[in-house]
Design a protein around this motif. Structure first.
Motif, PDB file in Angstrom:
ATOM      1  N   UNK A   1      46.987  51.978  55.233  1.00 43.28           N
ATOM      2  CA  UNK A   1      47.328  51.036  56.286  1.00 43.28           C
ATOM      3  C   UNK A   1      48.466  50.176  55.767  1.00 43.28           C
ATOM      4  N   UNK A   2      49.459  49.955  56.603  1.00 49.99           N
ATOM      5  CA  UNK A   2      50.682  49.285  56.148  1.00 49.99           C
ATOM      6  C   UNK A   2      50.653  47.816  56.544  1.00 49.99           C
ATOM      7  N   UNK A   3      50.926  46.932  55.582  1.00 52.46           N
ATOM      8  CA  UNK A   3      51.020  45.493  55.832  1.00 52.46           C
ATOM      9  C   UNK A   3      52.428  45.057  55.463  1.00 52.46           C
ATOM     10  N   UNK A   4      53.131  44.484  56.426  1.00 53.38           N
ATOM     11  CA  UNK A   4      54.524  44.094  56.216  1.00 53.38           C
ATOM     12  C   UNK A   4      54.765  42.698  56.774  1.00 53.38           C
ATOM     13  N   UNK A   5      55.733  42.016  56.199  1.00 53.76           N
ATOM     14  CA  UNK A   5      56.117  40.711  56.747  1.00 53.76           C
ATOM     15  C   UNK A   5      57.135  40.894  57.873  1.00 53.76           C
ATOM     16  N   UNK A   6      57.232  39.904  58.740  1.00 50.55           N
ATOM     17  CA  UNK A   6      58.193  39.937  59.841  1.00 50.55           C
ATOM     18  C   UNK A   6      59.611  40.096  59.299  1.00 50.55           C
ATOM     19  N   UNK A   7      60.294  41.123  59.778  1.00 53.37           N
ATOM     20  CA  UNK A   7      61.675  41.363  59.372  1.00 53.37           C
ATOM     21  C   UNK A   7      61.827  42.064  58.045  1.00 53.37           C
ATOM     22  N   UNK A   8      60.707  42.370  57.395  1.00 56.07           N
ATOM     23  CA  UNK A   8      60.773  43.036  56.101  1.00 56.07           C
ATOM     24  C   UNK A   8      60.823  44.542  56.249  1.00 56.07           C
ATOM     25  N   UNK A   9      60.999  45.204  55.105  1.00 56.89           N
ATOM     26  CA  UNK A   9      60.951  46.657  55.103  1.00 56.89           C
ATOM     27  C   UNK A   9      59.552  47.083  55.545  1.00 56.89           C
ATOM     28  N   UNK A  10      59.480  48.055  56.430  1.00 56.76           N
ATOM     29  CA  UNK A  10      58.250  48.553  57.079  1.00 56.76           C
ATOM     30  C   UNK A  10      57.959  47.831  58.379  1.00 56.76           C
ATOM     31  N   UNK A  11      58.658  46.732  58.692  1.00 52.87           N
ATOM     32  CA  UNK A  11      58.671  46.234  60.064  1.00 52.87           C
ATOM     33  C   UNK A  11      59.706  47.080  60.810  1.00 52.87           C
ATOM     34  N   UNK A  12      59.652  47.085  62.133  1.00 47.35           N
ATOM     35  CA  UNK A  12      60.618  47.871  62.901  1.00 47.35           C
ATOM     36  C   UNK A  12      61.972  47.180  62.911  1.00 47.35           C
ATOM     37  N   UNK A  13      63.040  47.973  63.032  1.00 42.62           N
ATOM     38  CA  UNK A  13      64.388  47.418  63.031  1.00 42.62           C
ATOM     39  C   UNK A  13      65.330  48.380  63.738  1.00 42.62           C
ATOM     40  N   UNK A  14      66.538  47.913  64.003  1.00 42.61           N
ATOM     41  CA  UNK A  14      67.573  48.778  64.550  1.00 42.61           C
ATOM     42  C   UNK A  14      67.413  49.121  66.016  1.00 42.61           C
TER      43      UNK A  14
ATOM     44  N   UNK B   1      42.211  47.683  57.207  1.00 45.97           N
ATOM     45  CA  UNK B   1      41.014  48.319  56.651  1.00 45.97           C
ATOM     46  C   UNK B   1      39.982  48.560  57.742  1.00 45.97           C
ATOM     47  N   UNK B   2      39.830  47.611  58.647  1.00 45.63           N
ATOM     48  CA  UNK B   2      38.883  47.768  59.761  1.00 45.63           C
ATOM     49  C   UNK B   2      39.166  49.039  60.557  1.00 45.63           C
ATOM     50  N   UNK B   3      40.440  49.344  60.753  1.00 44.41           N
ATOM     51  CA  UNK B   3      40.801  50.476  61.599  1.00 44.41           C
ATOM     52  C   UNK B   3      40.920  51.787  60.830  1.00 44.41           C
ATOM     53  N   UNK B   4      40.601  51.789  59.510  1.00 46.05           N
ATOM     54  CA  UNK B   4      40.479  53.069  58.818  1.00 46.05           C
ATOM     55  C   UNK B   4      41.308  53.291  57.578  1.00 46.05           C
ATOM     56  N   UNK B   5      41.996  52.274  57.068  1.00 47.44           N
ATOM     57  CA  UNK B   5      42.865  52.473  55.910  1.00 47.44           C
ATOM     58  C   UNK B   5      42.060  52.771  54.646  1.00 47.44           C
ATOM     59  N   UNK B   6      42.486  53.805  53.911  1.00 46.86           N
ATOM     60  CA  UNK B   6      41.894  54.113  52.611  1.00 46.86           C
ATOM     61  C   UNK B   6      42.480  53.245  51.508  1.00 46.86           C
ATOM     62  N   UNK B   7      43.699  52.771  51.713  1.00 45.85           N
ATOM     63  CA  UNK B   7      44.365  51.853  50.801  1.00 45.85           C
ATOM     64  C   UNK B   7      45.369  51.052  51.610  1.00 45.85           C
ATOM     65  N   UNK B   8      45.961  50.042  50.978  1.00 43.61           N
ATOM     66  CA  UNK B   8      46.966  49.220  51.650  1.00 43.61           C
ATOM     67  C   UNK B   8      48.327  49.473  51.017  1.00 43.61           C
ATOM     68  N   UNK B   9      49.337  49.655  51.869  1.00 41.25           N
ATOM     69  CA  UNK B   9      50.731  49.794  51.433  1.00 41.25           C
ATOM     70  C   UNK B   9      51.480  48.531  51.844  1.00 41.25           C
TER      71      UNK B   9
ATOM     72  N   UNK C   1      45.935  40.537  58.337  1.00 36.97           N
ATOM     73  CA  UNK C   1      46.537  41.856  58.543  1.00 36.97           C
ATOM     74  C   UNK C   1      45.894  42.909  57.646  1.00 36.97           C
ATOM     75  N   UNK C   2      45.588  42.518  56.424  1.00 39.97           N
ATOM     76  CA  UNK C   2      44.952  43.449  55.486  1.00 39.97           C
ATOM     77  C   UNK C   2      43.563  43.830  55.976  1.00 39.97           C
ATOM     78  N   UNK C   3      42.810  42.844  56.403  1.00 38.94           N
ATOM     79  CA  UNK C   3      41.468  43.126  56.921  1.00 38.94           C
ATOM     80  C   UNK C   3      41.530  44.010  58.152  1.00 38.94           C
TER      81      UNK C   3
END
Length: 419
Positions: free
Chosen positions: A147-160, A189-197, A184-186
């Motif tokens: 499961x991916x956790x990203x900050x607003x405007x960071x890499x892994x947020x949408x852009x372009x 994990x709630x929705x099925x993440x095996x790990x956090x990226x 966001x991390x919780x």
């Protein structure tokens, strides 16, 4: 006759060379016994089938090099980098993406990679693929899905994209500040993440000029790691710049992805924490080539690709010489799926021995995902994830480019053809 229950499915494998435990020397003329998907014995010599149940099957790999299934710790099974990515975002439904990921998963498995970590995908679809493979509905490698956790405007947020599309495609696991990143991390994990990226630094393929330096704060990093670990999940951090690598390591992440500019402090922190470097040299090699020869990348992406991609190999060489824990990973999806073993060739060019490369893709990878009791070696009690090549990759690492036998959990998915 060796013991086996009457209902057991027994496969007897004659291995010409057997690398049962990568990092140790291979053995010649060995017999592997597989019962109901697990290894139940490893014996010297070629045992005759008459020592087993009447319905035992013989798999003749006496002319081959046999070893544990390969493991790739950084893939993206839902797509491949190319000129149609923008249009596919708008044209492909979630169901289309899921079907494409089934195709890429099978290509990955057939190339000898029996276990992967997927580190960034549409969550519902990648979790469904993971579960479908586990249930035997579709063919693919065992998936450890992030499961991916990203900050607003960071890499892994949408852009372009235009503003309304940015709103539409922004994930609910994008966060700001420590407490919001805990939420966001919780949620992931709630929705099925095996790990956090997470992404502690900017990235090459973000269509923005925000660079590849530090993006997440120390508080955000610490909160994600503590929350994930508290819920029994490991954390992988994308990181290029040294300051972002070091901040993530101090926060307690389990692996650094890319690690392009690791410095002396990074190496000290790697060794102190036991965290793994997942180098993804193939991604660097791929984006440099695309930036120089293709015309679909923006100028911002091209500039970052040529600079960072061009620096990755020499920085990897320094890290591996320093004794950092290394787990094999490609970032496939940037490169083409099914070509994962090209990473091994680049690692060899970077100064890593063939024996250590094979260990990074088996023993080390299994430890990173916490599966060392069931994967990574061919020993009694382990799952029967087994591959074979015509020639020894210890003598020529490029042999991994032509895996011609694949077994996953005792099931043959690619049969050996004698040359």
């Amino acid at each position: 006759m060796l013991p086996a229950t009457s209902l057991a499915q027994v496969k007897v494998i004659h291995a010409g060379q057997l690398l049962a435990v990568p990092g140790q020397d291979p053995l010649k003329q060995q017999t592997l016994v597989v019962t109901d998907g697990k290894i139940t014995g490893v014996f010297p010599g070629y045992l005759s089938l008459d020592k087993f149940a009447d319905d035992a099957d013989l798999i003749d790999l006496s002319s081959a090099f046999v070893m544990p299934g390969l493991m790739d710790m950084h893939v993206h099974l839902q797509g491949e980098l190319g000129p149609n990515n923008d249009s596919e975002t708008l044209r492909l439904s979630d169901a289309d993406v899921a079907m494409k990921s089934v195709f890429f998963a099978e290509k990955t498995l057939m190339s000898g990679f029996t276990t992967v970590r997927d580190l960034g995908a549409k969550p519902e679809q990648i979790y469904a693929l993971r579960d479908a493979i586990d249930k035997g509905w579709v063919s693919g490698p065992r998936i450890i899905a992030a499961g991916r956790v990203s900050i607003t405007g960071g890499h892994a947020d949408v852009d372009g994209m235009r503003a309304d599309l940015l709103e539409k495609f922004t994930a609910k696991t994008v966060c700001d500040g420590p407490f919001d990143c805990r939420r966001a991390t919780r949620r992931a994990i709630k929705f099925g993440a095996d790990l956090i990226k997470i992404t502690s630094t900017g990235g090459v393929l973000s269509d923005t000029n925000t660079g590849t330096g530090v993006q997440m704060t120390d508080g955000e990093l610490k909160e994600v790691v503590e929350t994930a670990h508290g819920l029994g999940r490991k954390v992988a951090s994308h990181a290029h710049a040294a300051a972002g690598i070091n901040a993530a390591l101090r926060a307690g992440v389990d692996s650094i992805e890319h690690g392009s500019y690791a410095d002396e402090e990074s190496i000290r922190l790697f060794k102190q924490s036991g965290a793994y470097l997942v180098p993804t040299l193939l991604a660097g090699d791929t984006v440099v080539t695309m930036a120089k020869t293709a015309d679909f990348m923006s100028d911002d992406i091209k500039t970052k690709a040529i600079r960072v991609g061009g620096d990755m190999l020499k920085n990897f060489s320094r890290a591996q010489r320093s004794g950092v824990n290394i787990a094999f990973g490609t970032d496939s999806g940037v490169s083409r799926h099914g070509e994962n073993a090209r990473e091994a060739v680049l690692m060899f060019e970077g100064g890593m021995s063939a024996a250590e490369i094979l260990k990074s893709a088996t023993v080390n990878a299994a430890k990173l995902i916490g599966y060392q009791d069931s994967l990574g070696t061919l020993e009694k009690g382990k799952l029967a994830d087994i591959i074979a090549t015509d020639t020894s990759p210890l003598e020529d690492i490029s042999a991994l480019l032509s895996v011609d036998f694949v077994m996953k959990a005792g099931k043959v998915v690619k049969a050996h053809e004698k040359s």
